[in-house]
Design a protein around this motif. Structure first.
Motif, PDB file in Angstrom:
ATOM      1  N   GLU A 130       0.819  -1.214   0.000  1.00 21.60           N
ATOM      2  CA  GLU A 130       0.000   0.000   0.000  1.00 21.60           C
ATOM      3  C   GLU A 130       0.851   1.262   0.000  1.00 21.60           C
ATOM      4  O   GLU A 130       0.430   2.301  -0.508  1.00 21.60           O
ATOM      5  N   LEU A 131       2.049   1.190   0.544  1.00 22.88           N
ATOM      6  CA  LEU A 131       2.884   2.378   0.658  1.00 22.88           C
ATOM      7  C   LEU A 131       3.927   2.513  -0.441  1.00 22.88           C
ATOM      8  O   LEU A 131       4.606   3.534  -0.508  1.00 22.88           O
ATOM      9  N   MET A 132       4.061   1.504  -1.280  1.00 20.60           N
ATOM     10  CA  MET A 132       5.046   1.591  -2.362  1.00 20.60           C
ATOM     11  C   MET A 132       4.580   2.552  -3.448  1.00 20.60           C
ATOM     12  O   MET A 132       3.411   2.542  -3.819  1.00 20.60           O
ATOM     13  N   PRO A 133       5.487   3.353  -3.990  1.00 23.25           N
ATOM     14  CA  PRO A 133       5.076   4.337  -4.995  1.00 23.25           C
ATOM     15  C   PRO A 133       5.002   3.800  -6.421  1.00 23.25           C
ATOM     16  O   PRO A 133       4.734   4.556  -7.342  1.00 23.25           O
ATOM     17  N   TYR A 134       5.224   2.504  -6.627  1.00 23.10           N
ATOM     18  CA  TYR A 134       5.275   1.958  -7.969  1.00 23.10           C
ATOM     19  C   TYR A 134       3.895   1.569  -8.470  1.00 23.10           C
ATOM     20  O   TYR A 134       3.043   1.147  -7.704  1.00 23.10           O
TER      21      TYR A 134
END
Length: 129
Positions: free
Chosen positions: A46-50
């Motif tokens: 949920e927190l990954m920017p990809y």
């Protein structure tokens, strides 16, 4: 696909032909979640920017739902035992250019496989001590 072995139970889920995502971009995300617990995997994805993390997040949710519904496993006691990404077919389309020519646009796709396993009771007992 659900496998029952003697020591632990596992749930295997496969997503084929994930559109417009190359295997290299998906592998960058998959390498971060391999071997982690279910809750930790959800927080990481949920927190990954990809952009590749959203289809993988949906796949992990689906695997956990299959595990709880089909086998009665607790989602909190599961972890990602195996996660891999393989190349798939390349979609090709033509883009019109000047003077009646055309350039080829290649859109790579990939297959994603995620296996959720239940943590053994022995492992859970040692972690609480």
């Amino acid at each position: 696909m659900i496998k029952n072995s003697n020591s632990s139970r596992e749930v295997k889920i496969l997503a084929q032909h994930i559109c417009s995502m190359s295997a290299f971009k998906a592998r960058r995300v998959i390498d971060q979640i391999r071997g982690r617990s279910y809750e930790e995997t959800l927080m990481i994805l949920e927190l990954m920017p990809y952009r590749a993390s959203y289809p993988i997040l949906k796949l992990v949710y689906s695997a956990a739902a299959n595990a709880s519904h089909n086998m009665g496993l607790n989602e909190a006691d599961s972890f990602v035992s195996e996660a891999k990404v393989n190349k798939s077919a390349i979609r090709k389309k033509l883009r019109p250019r000047a003077r009646g020519r055309s350039y080829l646009i290649k859109r790579p796709t990939c297959h994603i496989t995620i296996v959720l396993k239940e943590k053994s009771k022995l492992f859970l007992d040692q972690s609480t001590i």
